[in-house]
Structures are given as C-alpha cells and as structure tokens.
Design a protein around this motif. Structure first.
Motif, short mmCIF file in Angstrom:
data_model
loop_
_atom_site.label_atom_id
_atom_site.label_comp_id
_atom_site.label_asym_id
_atom_site.label_seq_id
_atom_site.Cartn_x
_atom_site.Cartn_y
_atom_site.Cartn_z
N GLU A 44 4.29 55.17 35.01
CA GLU A 44 3.34 55.06 33.91
C GLU A 44 3.32 53.64 33.34
O GLU A 44 2.26 53.07 33.08
CB GLU A 44 3.72 56.06 32.81
N MET A 45 4.52 53.05 33.17
CA MET A 45 4.60 51.68 32.64
C MET A 45 3.91 50.68 33.56
O MET A 45 3.16 49.80 33.11
CB MET A 45 6.08 51.25 32.50
N LEU A 46 4.21 50.81 34.85
CA LEU A 46 3.73 49.84 35.83
C LEU A 46 2.35 50.20 36.38
O LEU A 46 1.72 49.38 37.06
CB LEU A 46 4.74 49.72 36.97
N GLN A 47 1.93 51.45 36.12
CA GLN A 47 0.64 51.94 36.62
C GLN A 47 0.54 51.73 38.13
O GLN A 47 -0.37 51.09 38.65
CB GLN A 47 -0.52 51.27 35.88
N THR A 48 1.52 52.29 38.81
CA THR A 48 1.57 52.17 40.27
C THR A 48 1.82 53.53 40.89
O THR A 48 2.13 54.49 40.18
CB THR A 48 2.68 51.18 40.67
N SER A 49 1.70 53.61 42.20
CA SER A 49 1.92 54.88 42.89
C SER A 49 3.41 55.11 43.12
O SER A 49 4.21 54.18 43.08
CB SER A 49 1.19 54.88 44.23
N ARG A 50 3.75 56.36 43.38
CA ARG A 50 5.14 56.70 43.67
C ARG A 50 5.63 55.97 44.90
O ARG A 50 6.75 55.45 44.92
CB ARG A 50 5.28 58.21 43.87
N SER A 51 4.81 55.91 45.96
CA SER A 51 5.24 55.27 47.20
C SER A 51 5.50 53.77 47.00
O SER A 51 6.48 53.22 47.52
CB SER A 51 4.20 55.48 48.31
N THR A 52 4.62 53.10 46.24
CA THR A 52 4.81 51.67 45.98
C THR A 52 6.07 51.45 45.16
O THR A 52 6.87 50.54 45.45
CB THR A 52 3.60 51.08 45.24
N LEU A 53 6.28 52.27 44.15
CA LEU A 53 7.45 52.14 43.30
C LEU A 53 8.73 52.35 44.10
O LEU A 53 9.69 51.58 43.98
CB LEU A 53 7.38 53.14 42.14
N ARG A 54 8.76 53.38 44.93
CA ARG A 54 9.97 53.67 45.70
C ARG A 54 10.28 52.56 46.70
O ARG A 54 11.43 52.21 46.91
CB ARG A 54 9.82 55.02 46.42
N GLU A 55 9.23 51.99 47.30
CA GLU A 55 9.44 50.89 48.24
C GLU A 55 9.98 49.66 47.49
O GLU A 55 10.87 48.96 47.98
CB GLU A 55 8.13 50.54 48.96
N ALA A 56 9.46 49.41 46.30
CA ALA A 56 9.94 48.28 45.49
C ALA A 56 11.41 48.47 45.11
O ALA A 56 12.21 47.52 45.16
CB ALA A 56 9.09 48.13 44.23
N LEU A 57 11.78 49.69 44.78
CA LEU A 57 13.18 49.97 44.43
C LEU A 57 14.09 49.80 45.64
O LEU A 57 15.23 49.32 45.51
CB LEU A 57 13.30 51.39 43.87
N ARG A 58 13.59 50.14 46.81
CA ARG A 58 14.40 49.94 48.03
C ARG A 58 14.65 48.45 48.27
O ARG A 58 15.73 48.05 48.68
CB ARG A 58 13.71 50.58 49.24
N VAL A 59 13.61 47.64 48.03
CA VAL A 59 13.76 46.18 48.20
C VAL A 59 14.80 45.65 47.21
O VAL A 59 15.66 44.83 47.56
CB VAL A 59 12.40 45.47 47.99
N LEU A 60 14.74 46.11 45.98
CA LEU A 60 15.70 45.67 44.96
C LEU A 60 17.12 46.12 45.31
O LEU A 60 18.08 45.40 45.03
CB LEU A 60 15.30 46.22 43.59
N GLU A 61 17.23 47.29 45.93
CA GLU A 61 18.54 47.77 46.38
C GLU A 61 19.07 46.89 47.50
O GLU A 61 20.25 46.53 47.53
CB GLU A 61 18.46 49.22 46.83
N GLN A 62 18.19 46.51 48.44
CA GLN A 62 18.59 45.63 49.54
C GLN A 62 19.03 44.26 49.02
O GLN A 62 19.90 43.61 49.60
CB GLN A 62 17.44 45.47 50.54
N LYS A 63 18.42 43.81 47.92
CA LYS A 63 18.80 42.53 47.32
C LYS A 63 20.12 42.63 46.58
O LYS A 63 20.67 41.61 46.14
CB LYS A 63 17.71 42.07 46.33
N GLY A 64 20.62 43.85 46.41
CA GLY A 64 21.89 44.03 45.71
C GLY A 64 21.77 44.05 44.21
O GLY A 64 22.77 43.93 43.50
N LEU A 65 20.54 44.21 43.69
CA LEU A 65 20.33 44.20 42.25
C LEU A 65 20.49 45.57 41.61
O LEU A 65 20.84 45.67 40.44
CB LEU A 65 18.94 43.64 41.93
N ILE A 66 20.19 46.62 42.38
CA ILE A 66 20.33 47.97 41.85
C ILE A 66 21.02 48.85 42.89
O ILE A 66 21.10 48.50 44.07
CB ILE A 66 18.97 48.60 41.47
#
Length: 244
Positions: A44-66
């Motif tokens: 809701e905050m980012l106004q994005t789709s679930r698939s886009t959000l989940r892919e972004a979170l995976r990238v952040l996990e790969q970066k070691g940030l989350i």
C-alpha cells in the motif's frame, strides 16, 4: 512507519522499491533488528504489486541488508551490514581466475605496509599487549612443528587483522578481512610452510611488532612490505612449477 515510504515511480518501479528500502536502512530510519512493515502495508505504501515487492525483498536479502524469516512472527528483518558479500565476490573472482596471486600480493604489499605505518601512530599500550599475546599463540604453533601449520596460518592471519583493527578505520578492517579470508586457497595450493618457513614468518612478525612498539612506523611498514613480497615470491615460484 506510515510515512516511511512513498509510492514508487512507475517508470522504474522495481529499482525504486529496492532503493527506498535500502536508503531507509542505510540512513538509520530502519535499524538492525527492526521488522519491515507487513507485506500488505508495504504494498500500500509503495503502491506496487506483490510480485514486484517480493522480488525487491529478495534482492535486498542477497545484498545482506535484510533477512526474510518464515512462519508465525516472520517477515523481513534488518540485518547488520557486513563484509560477507564483499568476501563472497572476491572469492568468485579468485575462483574464476580474474584475481591472481600477483594481484593480491601487489595489493597487500602496499596496503598492509600503510596499515602498519598508521597502526604504529595509533597503537595503545593495550594493543601492544594484545599483539604480544597473538605472537605467543603463533610461537606455540611453531614449537609444535609442521603438524600445526594450519593453526599457525590462522594465528598469522589474526596478527595481520589486528594491525588493521588498531587503525580504527573500518575500510581497512573490512578489506583486509576479506583478503585474508580468501588468500587461504593460495596458501593451501602454493605455500610450502614447514618449520623453517614458520620460523621465518614468525620472525618477520616479531620484527614488525618490535618496530611498532619502538614507534618506528616507516621501518615497521617496510618490514611488513618485505614480508609480504618474500612469501608471495615463494608462492609464485611454486605456482610456476605447477604450470610447467
């Protein structure tokens, strides 16, 4: 956290989602251990789709940030930023033969010499005591002989990393930690480390620490540079023999 994020730019939505969350972590708006808003709220905050959000979170996990935790009470949790990914990247470069033994030695010779010079100017009495304790550990390995080579190399690494620690500079600390965690594969393959080499290595380190303790920064740096150059020469000779 209602106003933590804004609607992502639609022309670059995926990249914008990653960058917004990353900046919130880097800027300290999200601290280590904080849990990101629930997926429904983030969407809701980012106004994005679930698939886009989940892919972004995976990238952040790969970066070691989350870290993404599953199950009850799960979700995306902010992690401590570490040098692990840098070490993994260097490991891949070494394994793919894009970083050679000569590259690492050239870097170490210059940087570790400078680190020792800087550490000498910042060394406290407690650092002198700690270095002598680390030298004692290395000396015990030498006394045990060739069967203690692996332990000796670990003691050697700890001394080099302590030089970086004394500087108090997180860049030196992180980079040299990465280098020393990845150079072991070259040691295992090309370094003949028996009792004479262990004694020679230990003597070099003792000479570096003695010069540091006397406040002779440039002399300590020169000894460190010569030490790296000489032992790399041993490995390069062995590497050439393997190639013929």
């Amino acid at each position: 956290m209602t106003h933590l994020f804004r609607a992502a730019r639609q022309n670059r939505i995926f990249q914008d989602v990653v960058e917004q969350i990353q900046e919130a972590i880097i800027d300290g708006q999200l601290k280590v251990g904080d849990r990101l808003p629930a997926e429904r709220d983030l969407k809701e905050m980012l106004q994005t789709s679930r698939s886009t959000l989940r892919e972004a979170l995976r990238v952040l996990e790969q970066k070691g940030l989350i870290e993404i935790k599953l199950g009850m009470g799960g979700g995306a949790v902010v992690k401590t930023v570490s040098s692990d990914l840098v070490a993994e990247s260097l490991d891949l470069l070494i394994r793919s033969h894009q970083v050679s033994l000569r590259h690492i030695a050239e870097f170490r010779e210059r940087v570790e010499g400078d680190v020792v010079v800087l550490a000498t100017s910042r060394m406290k009495a407690s650092d002198t005591r700690n270095l002598k304790t680390l030298l004692d550990e290395a000396r015990k390995c030498v006394d045990r002989g060739a069967e203690a080579v692996s332990d000796f190399l670990t003691a050697d690494k700890n001394i080099h990393l302590y030089f970086a620690k004394i500087t108090g500079n997180p860049i030196y600390i992180s980079i040299l930690k990465t280098i020393h965690e990845n150079i072991r594969r070259y040691y295992d393959e090309f370094l003949v480390m028996e009792e004479p080499e262990m004694k020679e290595n230990l003597q070099d380190l003792e000479n570096v620490v003695a010069a540091m303790e006397s406040g002779k920064a440039e002399a300590a740096g020169d000894i460190a540079r010569t030490h790296v150059r000489r032992f790399n020469g041993y490995m390069e000779m062995r590497e050439r023999q393997h190639q013929t």
